[in-house]
Motif scaffolding. Structure first.
Motif, mmCIF file in Angstrom:
data_model
loop_
_atom_site.group_PDB
_atom_site.id
_atom_site.type_symbol
_atom_site.label_atom_id
_atom_site.label_comp_id
_atom_site.label_asym_id
_atom_site.label_seq_id
_atom_site.Cartn_x
_atom_site.Cartn_y
_atom_site.Cartn_z
ATOM 1 N N GLN A 30 -65.490 -24.026 25.572
ATOM 2 C CA GLN A 30 -64.171 -24.312 25.036
ATOM 3 C C GLN A 30 -63.944 -23.697 23.659
ATOM 4 N N ALA A 31 -64.991 -23.094 23.084
ATOM 5 C CA ALA A 31 -64.884 -22.602 21.721
ATOM 6 C C ALA A 31 -64.384 -21.177 21.653
ATOM 7 N N SER A 32 -64.115 -20.539 22.788
ATOM 8 C CA SER A 32 -63.700 -19.139 22.781
ATOM 9 C C SER A 32 -62.298 -19.020 22.200
ATOM 10 N N SER A 33 -62.184 -18.233 21.129
ATOM 11 C CA SER A 33 -60.891 -18.113 20.456
ATOM 12 C C SER A 33 -59.900 -17.299 21.280
ATOM 13 N N GLY A 34 -60.392 -16.364 22.131
ATOM 14 C CA GLY A 34 -59.489 -15.508 22.887
ATOM 15 C C GLY A 34 -59.128 -16.045 24.249
ATOM 16 N N GLU A 35 -59.618 -17.229 24.626
ATOM 17 C CA GLU A 35 -59.344 -17.774 25.949
ATOM 18 C C GLU A 35 -58.013 -18.519 25.936
ATOM 19 N N GLN A 36 -57.142 -18.204 26.888
ATOM 20 C CA GLN A 36 -55.832 -18.835 26.963
ATOM 21 C C GLN A 36 -55.535 -19.255 28.399
ATOM 22 N N ASP A 37 -55.097 -20.512 28.561
ATOM 23 C CA ASP A 37 -54.642 -20.984 29.865
ATOM 24 C C ASP A 37 -53.174 -20.607 29.998
ATOM 25 N N VAL A 38 -52.879 -19.664 30.899
ATOM 26 C CA VAL A 38 -51.515 -19.146 31.049
ATOM 27 C C VAL A 38 -50.847 -19.687 32.306
ATOM 28 N N THR A 39 -51.421 -20.723 32.895
ATOM 29 C CA THR A 39 -50.855 -21.256 34.133
ATOM 30 C C THR A 39 -49.423 -21.766 33.920
ATOM 31 N N LEU A 40 -49.202 -22.434 32.814
ATOM 32 C CA LEU A 40 -47.888 -23.041 32.589
ATOM 33 C C LEU A 40 -46.818 -22.006 32.236
ATOM 34 N N ARG A 41 -47.197 -20.754 31.991
ATOM 35 C CA ARG A 41 -46.214 -19.704 31.762
ATOM 36 C C ARG A 41 -45.682 -19.112 33.062
ATOM 37 N N ALA A 42 -46.270 -19.520 34.167
ATOM 38 C CA ALA A 42 -45.949 -18.889 35.454
ATOM 39 C C ALA A 42 -44.684 -19.480 36.065
ATOM 40 N N HIS A 43 -44.096 -18.674 36.927
ATOM 41 C CA HIS A 43 -43.034 -19.112 37.828
ATOM 42 C C HIS A 43 -43.539 -18.905 39.254
ATOM 43 N N TYR A 44 -43.217 -19.814 40.139
ATOM 44 C CA TYR A 44 -43.814 -19.756 41.475
ATOM 45 C C TYR A 44 -42.751 -19.835 42.558
ATOM 46 N N TRP A 45 -43.151 -19.351 43.723
ATOM 47 C CA TRP A 45 -42.339 -19.446 44.942
ATOM 48 C C TRP A 45 -43.284 -19.551 46.124
ATOM 49 N N VAL A 46 -42.996 -20.443 47.034
ATOM 50 C CA VAL A 46 -43.822 -20.638 48.231
ATOM 51 C C VAL A 46 -43.175 -19.891 49.379
ATOM 52 N N PHE A 65 -37.440 -18.428 41.914
ATOM 53 C CA PHE A 65 -38.729 -18.871 41.359
ATOM 54 C C PHE A 65 -38.519 -20.080 40.445
ATOM 55 N N GLN A 66 -39.438 -21.019 40.540
ATOM 56 C CA GLN A 66 -39.381 -22.240 39.742
ATOM 57 C C GLN A 66 -40.471 -22.190 38.673
ATOM 58 N N PRO A 67 -40.184 -22.713 37.504
ATOM 59 C CA PRO A 67 -41.211 -22.726 36.451
ATOM 60 C C PRO A 67 -42.342 -23.696 36.801
ATOM 61 N N MET A 68 -43.545 -23.320 36.434
ATOM 62 C CA MET A 68 -44.712 -24.173 36.646
ATOM 63 C C MET A 68 -44.739 -25.206 35.512
ATOM 64 N N ALA A 69 -44.141 -26.357 35.778
ATOM 65 C CA ALA A 69 -43.971 -27.359 34.724
ATOM 66 C C ALA A 69 -45.292 -27.989 34.295
ATOM 67 N N GLY A 70 -46.274 -27.962 35.147
ATOM 68 C CA GLY A 70 -47.576 -28.557 34.822
ATOM 69 C C GLY A 70 -48.582 -28.169 35.879
ATOM 70 N N HIS A 71 -49.829 -28.523 35.643
ATOM 71 C CA HIS A 71 -50.872 -28.243 36.634
ATOM 72 C C HIS A 71 -50.622 -29.111 37.861
ATOM 73 N N ARG A 72 -50.472 -28.484 38.997
ATOM 74 C CA ARG A 72 -50.140 -29.211 40.213
ATOM 75 C C ARG A 72 -50.863 -28.605 41.402
ATOM 76 N N THR A 73 -50.769 -29.291 42.519
ATOM 77 C CA THR A 73 -51.418 -28.829 43.744
ATOM 78 C C THR A 73 -50.352 -28.484 44.779
ATOM 79 N N PHE A 74 -50.714 -27.566 45.674
ATOM 80 C CA PHE A 74 -49.809 -27.106 46.729
ATOM 81 C C PHE A 74 -50.525 -27.228 48.072
ATOM 82 N N LYS A 75 -49.919 -27.942 49.007
ATOM 83 C CA LYS A 75 -50.431 -28.018 50.369
ATOM 84 C C LYS A 75 -49.708 -26.944 51.178
ATOM 85 N N LEU A 76 -50.352 -25.815 51.333
ATOM 86 C CA LEU A 76 -49.698 -24.628 51.865
ATOM 87 C C LEU A 76 -49.733 -24.539 53.377
ATOM 88 N N GLY A 77 -50.851 -24.859 53.974
ATOM 89 C CA GLY A 77 -50.974 -24.625 55.412
ATOM 90 C C GLY A 77 -50.955 -23.135 55.689
#
Length: 603
Positions: A30-46, A65-77
């Protein structure tokens, strides 16, 4: 086999080192200064059909496309998830990568970034593709970013069936990616090395004690190691990089085998068959189901099969706790300790289970909770099994000893003495020397029991056995032949003067004060002794047996006659001479030459 205390210290230190290593790894990761979680910047479409291509998706209207408001799960099939990541400009002096965690829950991962001249550059990964064919082989899908000097939009297509998908994307520099790899490989390598060490110790215990519980433990630990290797992606990277089918199936297969072998392990340790045959058969059938269900799961690969898998794992946790507590209530001593030993994994199991069911999003805890719990659980279970086997081994040794030892004093019994006496006479005749036989009686035992009670009389016999054992060597034999008489076989070569000193030592040893006897009570010994064998040749084994018994009978008669001489405590019988009947006036018990030798100790 190392001593128990050394084994316990080794396991305790290793668990402590593992705990410190995991803390350091988590902090370092967790100490890496260059590591960034960019999941919440995404827009998604199923994509419900799962057949749309990159050109179609890139030209779709932004409102789709909808904004990724938070970390979530998708049941895709059969559907596919498309993610658009709008990345900012980054330092072009470094090389940048996009990492997708949870390789065990991504069938296909395709990464698209625009080419400078038009079109799209595709990079592929996922557990339905052999790791050796990934664009960047790693434990999780990793994709390289080519041009980072200006903001750009990249596309990620993901699908997974039947487990839900919980994407978590991380932007890493080359240095941060290497650091993350190094920490992960180091800690998982330490875990696997420790697991293999414990596996070896478990197999050694299985061969040493012949206990099926250790066999079940070895199988359980093997499945645990296999599950962690598959779940963390290390297996696909190092052990089966060319086996795409197994890379996809291994997490579910090892999870089912781990659960089934865990119930079998509980069944063996808790000895369920000893208390309830029906419950034992149910536990066995439950274990067999976990062994065979992977065939059905891999054949069906649908939501119902996944639901059965998750339900089986959850119910197995509850079943193992219930079996341990039930057996403990029935009187199985180590069943309660087993419930505590399983506790670290039972506490960590809900995180990946709920992640697989789509209830929790992907996270560090969901990935490594079971790994950390098993690192604590595995040595604890081995320690509990070791103590259990040691306890049972001691009980079996005591039961076996009852067949050849006196229950009160722990000395050998008369048949063992006769066997050793025959062997000693045979060796003495072969090498031309003499062994010695002494018959010792606790002459004041009746007085002690009358004055101090039966309990004190028994303690006096135990004390007498202990003191007689201490005055002879380990190779000599001390045996309780009657209630108050002890025979001592002293292996040769022996001389008369040595025998006289030993007799005096025995009498003096009995007169020493003892804390376990009340008051000023002491032990008074009287004894007879002789040298064996006789000079005549013995050819048959039956004659040796008769000679050994004749020697013991002769000693008993002599000790009976010595009881009529209150001033004497020791009588050294001359070799080859019968007992003198003149001492008792009873005819037919010996000749006229059997007199106490000079140096007899007065009582």
């Amino acid at each position: 086999m190392p001593p128990a205390s050394a084994l316990h210290r080794l396991l305790a230190r290793t668990v402590l080192l593992l705990a410190l290593a995991f803390v350091a790894w988590h902090g370092g990761a967790q100490a890496s200064s260059g590591e960034q979680d960019v999941t919440l910047r995404a827009h998604y479409w199923v994509d419900p059909t799962g057949e749309a291509g990159i050109d179609t998706v890139a030209q779709a209207p932004a409102a789709q496309f909808q904004p990724m408001a938070g970390h979530r799960t998708f049941k895709l099939g059969d559907a596919a998830l498309w993610m658009r990541l709008d990345l900012p400009a980054m330092d072009p002096a470094q090389r940048w990568f996009l990492m997708l965690d949870s390789s065990a829950f991504t069938d296909h991962a395709s990464f698209f970034q625009p080419r400078p001249g038009g079109g799209w550059q595709e990079q592929r990964a996922g557990d339905h593709l052999a790791v050796s064919r990934w664009s960047i082989p790693d434990r999780s899908p990793v994709f390289a970013l080519d041009d980072t000097s200006a903001p750009l939009s990249v596309w990620l297509r993901l699908d997974n069936k039947p487990a839900p998908l919980s994407p978590r994307t991380t932007l890493l520099s080359a240095a941060d990616l290497q650091q993350k790899r190094s920490w992960t490989h180091l800690l998982v390598g330490v875990y696997l090395g420790f697991g293999l060490l414990v596996l070896f110790l478990g197999w050694v215990h299985a061969r040493l004690y012949g206990d099926r519980a250790f066999v079940a433990y070895v199988v359980y630990v093997s499945c645990m190691l296999g599950f962690q290797v598959a779940f963390t992606g290390i297996g696909g990277q190092f052990f089966w990089p060319d086996w795409a089918w197994w890379n996809s199936a291994a997490p579910a297969v090892f999870m089912l085998w781990l659960t089934g072998s865990g119930i079998w392990f509980v069944r063996e340790v808790c000895a369920i068959s000893r208390y309830h045959r029906g419950l034992d058969r149910f536990a066995l059938a439950w274990s067999v189901f976990g062994l065979l269900y992977p065939v059905a799961y891999l054949t069906l690969q649908n939501a119902a099969a996944l639901a059965v898998l998750n339900l089986y794992g959850l119910l197995s946790v509850l079943l193992s706790i219930g079996l341990c507590l039930w057996a403990w209530r029935q009187g199985e001593r180590y069943a309660g300790w087993m419930a505590l030993g399983f506790l670290p994994v039972h506490l960590g199991y809900p995180f990946p289970a709920l992640r697989a069911a789509g209830v929790l999003p992907d996270s560090w805890g969901a990935q490594y909770a079971v790994l950390i719990g098993s690192a604590i659980e595995i040595p604890l279970l081995l320690y509990i099994l070791h103590r259990r086997a040691q306890h049972f081994s001691e009980n079996r040794a005591r039961l076996r000893a009852l067949d050849s030892t006196d229950p009160l004093t722990g000395l050998t019994i008369v048949p063992v003495l006769e066997l050793r006496l025959r062997d000693a006479i045979r060796r003495a005749r072969r090498y031309g020397h003499h062994c010695a036989l002494l018959l010792v009686e606790l002459s004041n035992h009746a007085d002690l029991r009358l004055r101090l009670g039966q309990d004190a009389g028994d303690r006096a016999l135990v004390l007498a056995a202990a003191r007689l054992t201490r005055v002879v060597r380990d190779v000599d034999t001390v045996c309780r032949v009657t209630d108050t008489r002890f025979a001592i076989l002293v292996e040769g070569p022996q001389r008369p003067e040595h025998l006289k000193l030993l007799a005096q030592h025995i009498v003096a040893k009995g007169l020493e004060p003892a804390s376990i006897l009340p008051g000023d009570a002491t032990l008074r010994f009287r004894l007879v002794s002789t040298l064996l064998p006789v000079d005549r040749e013995i050819a048959a084994e039956e004659e040796e047996r008769v000679e050994a018994r004749r020697a013991l009978q002769r000693m008993h008669r002599a000790l009976d006659q010595l009881a009529d001489e209150p001033r004497k405590a020791v009588w050294h019988l001359p070799r080859e001479q019968p007992v003198n009947p003149a001492l008792t006036g009873t005819p037919g018990q010996g000749g006229a030459d059997a007199q106490p030798l000079p140096g007899a100790v007065p009582r």
